[in-house]
Design a protein around this motif. Structure first.
Motif, PDB file in Angstrom:
ATOM      1  N   UNK A  53      -3.155   1.643  10.865  1.00 26.33           N
ATOM      2  CA  UNK A  53      -3.782   1.951   9.578  1.00 26.33           C
ATOM      3  C   UNK A  53      -2.767   2.530   8.597  1.00 26.33           C
ATOM      4  N   UNK A  54      -1.852   3.380   9.104  1.00 24.88           N
ATOM      5  CA  UNK A  54      -0.816   3.965   8.249  1.00 24.88           C
ATOM      6  C   UNK A  54       0.065   2.858   7.665  1.00 24.88           C
ATOM      7  N   UNK A  55       0.490   1.917   8.512  1.00 29.44           N
ATOM      8  CA  UNK A  55       1.348   0.832   8.017  1.00 29.44           C
ATOM      9  C   UNK A  55       0.604  -0.088   7.056  1.00 29.44           C
ATOM     10  N   UNK A  56      -0.662  -0.338   7.317  1.00 28.05           N
ATOM     11  CA  UNK A  56      -1.452  -1.170   6.396  1.00 28.05           C
ATOM     12  C   UNK A  56      -1.582  -0.488   5.040  1.00 28.05           C
ATOM     13  N   UNK A  57      -1.826   0.816   5.038  1.00 27.65           N
ATOM     14  CA  UNK A  57      -1.940   1.572   3.791  1.00 27.65           C
ATOM     15  C   UNK A  57      -0.619   1.581   3.036  1.00 27.65           C
ATOM     16  N   UNK A  58       0.479   1.793   3.771  1.00 28.84           N
ATOM     17  CA  UNK A  58       1.801   1.785   3.141  1.00 28.84           C
ATOM     18  C   UNK A  58       2.093   0.424   2.526  1.00 28.84           C
ATOM     19  N   UNK A  59       1.765  -0.640   3.248  1.00 33.73           N
ATOM     20  CA  UNK A  59       2.033  -2.001   2.765  1.00 33.73           C
ATOM     21  C   UNK A  59       1.197  -2.303   1.525  1.00 33.73           C
ATOM     22  N   UNK A  60      -0.040  -1.794   1.488  1.00 37.38           N
ATOM     23  CA  UNK A  60      -0.911  -2.000   0.327  1.00 37.38           C
ATOM     24  C   UNK A  60      -0.342  -1.288  -0.903  1.00 37.38           C
ATOM     25  N   UNK A  61       0.128  -0.072  -0.722  1.00 40.36           N
ATOM     26  CA  UNK A  61       0.631   0.709  -1.844  1.00 40.36           C
ATOM     27  C   UNK A  61       2.041   0.350  -2.273  1.00 40.36           C
ATOM     28  N   UNK A  62       2.875  -0.053  -1.297  1.00 41.50           N
ATOM     29  CA  UNK A  62       4.299  -0.280  -1.552  1.00 41.50           C
ATOM     30  C   UNK A  62       4.754  -1.557  -0.845  1.00 41.50           C
TER      31      UNK A  62
END
Length: 150
Positions: A53-62
């Motif tokens: 979930x952390x990597x998905x959120x990071x990928x969405x934002x950046x």
């Protein structure tokens, strides 16, 4: 299964090479222990699903985020890295609307390995530098962290 310091460094490098560069979230199951604990300035979480979930959120934002590892040192079951992260805030991140601004921050991280997998991860990004470069009010990030934890 004990691993050598060089093997531990190779395992940690897989995070950048396979997960961050290739976007292979399935590699998380191979690299991290099932009950891995992650310590960040914004709180603690555990488990492989939380890392995904952390990597998905990071990928969405950046989406264009990159990392350059400058140093990687290992002793016993611990690996330390120093790196530079760069990217552009082009998508929502922790409830914060995209700013379109670029960032470049320094990050250090320590990993503790057990049986060839990462069991614990301490990360210390320059969060204040990130907030300043994105033109955010630190209170906005604080509110986002609190809302994310609810």
């Amino acid at each position: 299964m004990a691993t050598t310091a060089e093997e531990n460094k190779r395992i940690v490098r897989r995070i950048r090479e396979e997960i961050e560069e290739q976007g292979n979230l399935d590699a998380i199951d191979e690299i991290f222990a099932e009950d891995v604990v992650v310590h960040t300035p914004m709180g603690e979480f555990s488990g492989r699903e939380a890392i995904k979930e952390m990597y998905e959120s990071d990928r969405e934002g950046f989406a264009d985020s990159t990392e350059t590892i400058h140093d990687i040192v290992a002793e016993g079951d611990t690996v330390a890295i120093r790196l530079t992260e760069r990217g552009t805030h082009e998508g929502e991140f922790m409830g914060i609307e995209p700013t379109g601004k670029e960032f470049e921050i320094q990050t250090t991280a320590f990993f503790r390995l057990e049986d060839g997998k990462i069991a614990e991860w301490w990360m210390q990004p320059d969060t204040l530098g990130l907030v300043q470069q994105l033109g955010l009010d630190p209170e906005d990030l604080s509110a986002a962290v609190q809302a994310d934890g609810d």
